[in-house]
Enzyme design. Sequence first.
Site, short mmCIF file in Angstrom:
data_model
loop_
_atom_site.label_atom_id
_atom_site.label_comp_id
_atom_site.label_asym_id
_atom_site.label_seq_id
_atom_site.Cartn_x
_atom_site.Cartn_y
_atom_site.Cartn_z
N ASP A 241 0.75 -1.28 0.30
CA ASP A 241 0.05 0.09 -0.06
C ASP A 241 0.59 1.33 -0.06
O ASP A 241 2.28 0.97 0.37
CB ASP A 241 -1.42 -0.18 0.98
N ASP B 266 18.46 8.07 16.39
CA ASP B 266 20.06 8.54 15.78
C ASP B 266 19.34 10.61 15.42
O ASP B 266 19.03 10.59 15.01
CB ASP B 266 19.60 7.72 14.43
N GLU C 121 20.30 10.45 20.60
CA GLU C 121 21.75 10.70 20.67
C GLU C 121 21.59 12.49 20.65
O GLU C 121 21.56 13.11 19.88
CB GLU C 121 22.31 9.85 19.70
N ASP D 252 30.76 5.04 16.70
CA ASP D 252 31.08 5.55 15.39
C ASP D 252 32.43 6.82 16.68
O ASP D 252 33.48 6.46 15.86
CB ASP D 252 30.04 7.70 16.05
N LYS E 294 37.37 3.31 43.37
CA LYS E 294 38.42 3.70 42.86
C LYS E 294 39.34 4.17 41.69
O LYS E 294 39.35 2.81 41.04
CB LYS E 294 39.85 3.46 44.17
#
Length: 429
Positions: A143, A208, A233, A311, A397
């Site tokens: 469709d 994204d 992001e 990335d 630590k």
Amino acid sequence: MKKMKMGITNCLCYLLLFLTLIPNFTASQVLFQGFNWASWNKDGGWYNFLITKVPELADAGITHVWLPPPSQTQRDGYQGYLPGRLYDLNASKYGNQDELKKLIKAFQDKGVKCISDIVINHRTAEKADSSGLMTIFEGGTPDDRLDWDRSFICVNDKPISGTGNPDTGGGFVDAPDIDHTNPRVQKELSDWMNWLKTDIGFAGWRFDFSLGYSPAITRMYVANTKPNFAVGEIWYSDHSLEKQDDYRRQTVKWIEDAGGEVTAFDFPTKGILQAALVQGQLSLLNDSNGGAPGVIGLKPGNAVTFIDNHDTGSQKTWPFQDDKVMQGYVYILTHPGIPSVFYDHFFEFFNGGLKSHISQLIAIRSRNGIKPTSSLRILAAETGLYVAAIDEKVIAKIGPREDKVAELIPANFQVVLSGDQYAVWEKKA
Ligand SMILES: *[C@@H]1O[C@H](CO)[C@@H](O)[C@H](O)[C@H]1NC(C)=O
Ligand SMILES: *[C@@H]1O[C@H](CO)[C@@H](O)[C@H](O)[C@H]1NC(C)=O
């Protein structure tokens, strides 16, 4: 007799109701980025490969796995970030729709939820129009769902200016920016995301390039699709240390403008943590108010912490230094926020991955009930030494210095994990 049965059923109903009403984010969530920039190229397909890792990831205490964008993509966008026919999940380099569903089901059977990477700021067209511009989009269904033309592209898009409304956010160069103020765009993308939930099995979203459109748009898609988990992001371009404090405030503003339920990746924590470790200036991990300097210092319940991703790590745009990665995980897996673990670190780093120590950190987090909003008390933040108590139950630590450690750690704490320049203590039972 009948009455008593009813009573028990009612009790069960109340219990179930109560369980479903507990907010999502109270548990010790741990995300996992289940791919890197080269995953599309895996022999036999990535979905078929990752399914063999499901038991290990579930056993390690991972609660949510972020999978790559699943749709068909144009040109050479094999990683999935130039999607075209959104409903077509059979033309992805990672595998086909059946393989994806099998993978998600395998995670579900182990109680792990899958998050889909939602790339909607921009979209690649299938064909050129009569003037030769690539503006004819096809949805991948028989469709006309998602079959769009130039009127769905923002008027100020470059290089293809559409006839839609102006963009509400930043522009993307490699594919046309979509006009998210168009009601048909809103409806058809919401329907597509709901299809990813009901037909494919995804439980939530990793948005994204969330700066590509206004936070109100994210808020609308979240409201229309009700994900179990959603993260945006929010990645600003300047990686310099000086900018990170501004950026964390802008990230908090984005979270609030996007409705306050959505979370955002904590890029400021990543940037400051890696700079602090490389420079040995661990005082950078104490902000001017004595708290954590990243988004976790302001809005920890909505901050997804990470060390590297497809990335920053895979493409080395902003990589963490290899020999500091484990200290990074000690920080994020003991601290407030919602921590996430990158595929490469868990399985591949230093021949065989950091799986064992990362899994132990997740176990420490979980058995001490550390939550995204747990309390943080910094005990030392100076050159070469950072020590902090979380919920007064765990002490972490990092840094090369060993002096002072003895005086800072109370006698009722014992070491439960240690390695190169890091250690973690737990309160004795
Ligand atoms: C992809 O494959 C599945 C399973 O064979 C099928 O049900 C679905 O319709 C296909 N999708 C497209 C867009 O061809
Ligand atoms: C953290 O920074 C604040 C503000 O400069 C300072 O008052 C505090 O002593 C520091 N905390 C530690 C543990 O160094």
